[in-house]
Design a protein around this motif. Structure first.
Motif, mmCIF file in Angstrom:
data_model
loop_
_atom_site.group_PDB
_atom_site.id
_atom_site.type_symbol
_atom_site.label_atom_id
_atom_site.label_comp_id
_atom_site.label_asym_id
_atom_site.label_seq_id
_atom_site.Cartn_x
_atom_site.Cartn_y
_atom_site.Cartn_z
ATOM 1 N N MET A 164 43.535 47.528 -78.689
ATOM 2 C CA MET A 164 43.111 47.381 -77.307
ATOM 3 C C MET A 164 44.357 47.205 -76.452
ATOM 4 S SD MET A 164 40.711 44.519 -75.501
ATOM 5 C CE MET A 164 41.947 43.268 -75.219
ATOM 6 N N MET A 165 44.386 47.865 -75.318
ATOM 7 C CA MET A 165 45.504 47.719 -74.391
ATOM 8 C C MET A 165 44.980 47.080 -73.117
ATOM 9 S SD MET A 165 47.871 49.124 -76.175
ATOM 10 C CE MET A 165 49.196 49.202 -75.025
ATOM 11 N N GLN A 166 45.664 46.053 -72.648
ATOM 12 C CA GLN A 166 45.307 45.423 -71.384
ATOM 13 C C GLN A 166 46.473 45.577 -70.429
ATOM 14 O OE1 GLN A 166 44.015 41.370 -71.614
ATOM 15 N NE2 GLN A 166 44.032 41.115 -69.426
ATOM 16 N N LEU A 203 50.597 57.587 -75.016
ATOM 17 C CA LEU A 203 50.065 56.436 -75.727
ATOM 18 C C LEU A 203 49.090 56.929 -76.784
ATOM 19 C CD1 LEU A 203 49.459 53.399 -76.169
ATOM 20 C CD2 LEU A 203 47.745 53.607 -74.342
ATOM 21 N N ASN A 204 49.294 56.521 -78.019
ATOM 22 C CA ASN A 204 48.426 56.918 -79.114
ATOM 23 C C ASN A 204 47.801 55.660 -79.705
ATOM 24 O OD1 ASN A 204 47.185 57.857 -81.395
ATOM 25 N ND2 ASN A 204 48.917 59.039 -82.120
ATOM 26 N N ILE A 205 46.473 55.560 -79.634
ATOM 27 C CA ILE A 205 45.732 54.458 -80.243
ATOM 28 C C ILE A 205 44.964 55.041 -81.417
ATOM 29 C CG2 ILE A 205 43.949 52.718 -79.939
ATOM 30 C CD1 ILE A 205 44.682 52.638 -76.979
ATOM 31 N N SER A 206 45.311 54.599 -82.613
ATOM 32 C CA SER A 206 44.670 55.108 -83.824
ATOM 33 C C SER A 206 43.501 54.221 -84.229
ATOM 34 C CB SER A 206 45.671 55.143 -84.978
ATOM 35 O OG SER A 206 46.758 55.965 -84.653
ATOM 36 N N THR A 207 42.471 54.838 -84.747
ATOM 37 C CA THR A 207 41.318 54.129 -85.292
ATOM 38 C C THR A 207 41.180 54.550 -86.744
ATOM 39 O OG1 THR A 207 40.248 54.165 -83.134
ATOM 40 C CG2 THR A 207 38.849 53.721 -85.030
ATOM 41 N N ILE A 208 41.137 53.572 -87.635
ATOM 42 C CA ILE A 208 41.050 53.880 -89.053
ATOM 43 C C ILE A 208 39.875 53.147 -89.684
ATOM 44 C CG2 ILE A 208 43.523 54.321 -89.309
ATOM 45 C CD1 ILE A 208 43.791 51.499 -90.511
ATOM 46 N N GLN A 209 39.369 53.716 -90.759
ATOM 47 C CA GLN A 209 38.335 53.034 -91.526
ATOM 48 C C GLN A 209 39.025 52.080 -92.491
ATOM 49 O OE1 GLN A 209 36.015 56.538 -92.877
ATOM 50 N NE2 GLN A 209 34.311 55.397 -91.987
ATOM 51 N N LYS A 210 38.731 50.808 -92.340
ATOM 52 C CA LYS A 210 39.356 49.778 -93.154
ATOM 53 C C LYS A 210 38.440 48.565 -93.142
ATOM 54 C CE LYS A 210 43.301 46.699 -93.202
ATOM 55 N NZ LYS A 210 44.462 46.193 -92.467
ATOM 56 N N ASN A 258 48.216 49.917 -84.709
ATOM 57 C CA ASN A 258 47.311 50.973 -84.305
ATOM 58 C C ASN A 258 47.587 51.526 -82.909
ATOM 59 O OD1 ASN A 258 45.603 49.034 -86.224
ATOM 60 N ND2 ASN A 258 44.992 51.141 -86.532
ATOM 61 N N ALA A 259 48.646 51.051 -82.248
ATOM 62 C CA ALA A 259 48.991 51.569 -80.921
ATOM 63 C C ALA A 259 50.502 51.771 -80.833
ATOM 64 C CB ALA A 259 48.525 50.602 -79.845
ATOM 65 N N HIS A 260 50.898 52.948 -80.356
ATOM 66 C CA HIS A 260 52.316 53.220 -80.143
ATOM 67 C C HIS A 260 52.465 54.335 -79.109
ATOM 68 C CE1 HIS A 260 51.255 56.253 -83.176
ATOM 69 N NE2 HIS A 260 52.201 56.981 -82.630
ATOM 70 N N THR A 261 53.666 54.458 -78.560
ATOM 71 C CA THR A 261 53.951 55.537 -77.617
ATOM 72 C C THR A 261 55.022 56.449 -78.200
ATOM 73 O OG1 THR A 261 55.600 54.210 -76.456
ATOM 74 C CG2 THR A 261 53.367 54.175 -75.575
ATOM 75 N N LYS A 262 54.913 57.722 -77.865
ATOM 76 C CA LYS A 262 55.904 58.708 -78.284
ATOM 77 C C LYS A 262 55.928 59.809 -77.238
ATOM 78 C CE LYS A 262 57.294 61.648 -82.123
ATOM 79 N NZ LYS A 262 56.980 62.098 -83.485
#
Length: 83
Positions: free
Chosen positions: A43-45, A11-18, A3-7
């Motif tokens: 979550m990114m720390q 930084l793109n943090i995706s939230t999905i219904q699951k 759910n987290a990646h960079t391009k």
């Protein structure tokens, strides 16, 4: 990690219904029980990994879900490092 990646430096943090089944702990009864959450994200720390002394941080969000389904707790926090 899915759910987290960079391009291109973003930084793109995706939230999905699951549906996520997990083992929770009841503090009052001191017992474990099966529970579910209906949203998955990341979550990114960055403590002691990223520090900046000035500039602009841009944040935008599109929040999924329905208002009557629990589990979504969006947050963006910047903590100050004291030296």
């Amino acid at each position: 990690h899915d759910n987290a990646h960079t391009k291109n430096g973003v930084l793109n943090i995706s939230t999905i219904q699951k549906v996520n089944n997990y083992r929770a702990f009841n503090e009052k009864t001191k017992t474990f029980y099966a529970d579910k959450k209906y949203v998955q994200s990341a979550m990114m720390q960055s403590w002691n990994k990223f520090c900046f002394t000035g500039g602009i941080v841009e944040f935008s969000a599109k929040l999924p879900g329905k208002p009557d389904v629990g589990g979504l707790w969006p947050a963006r926090k910047f903590l100050v490092e004291r030296r």
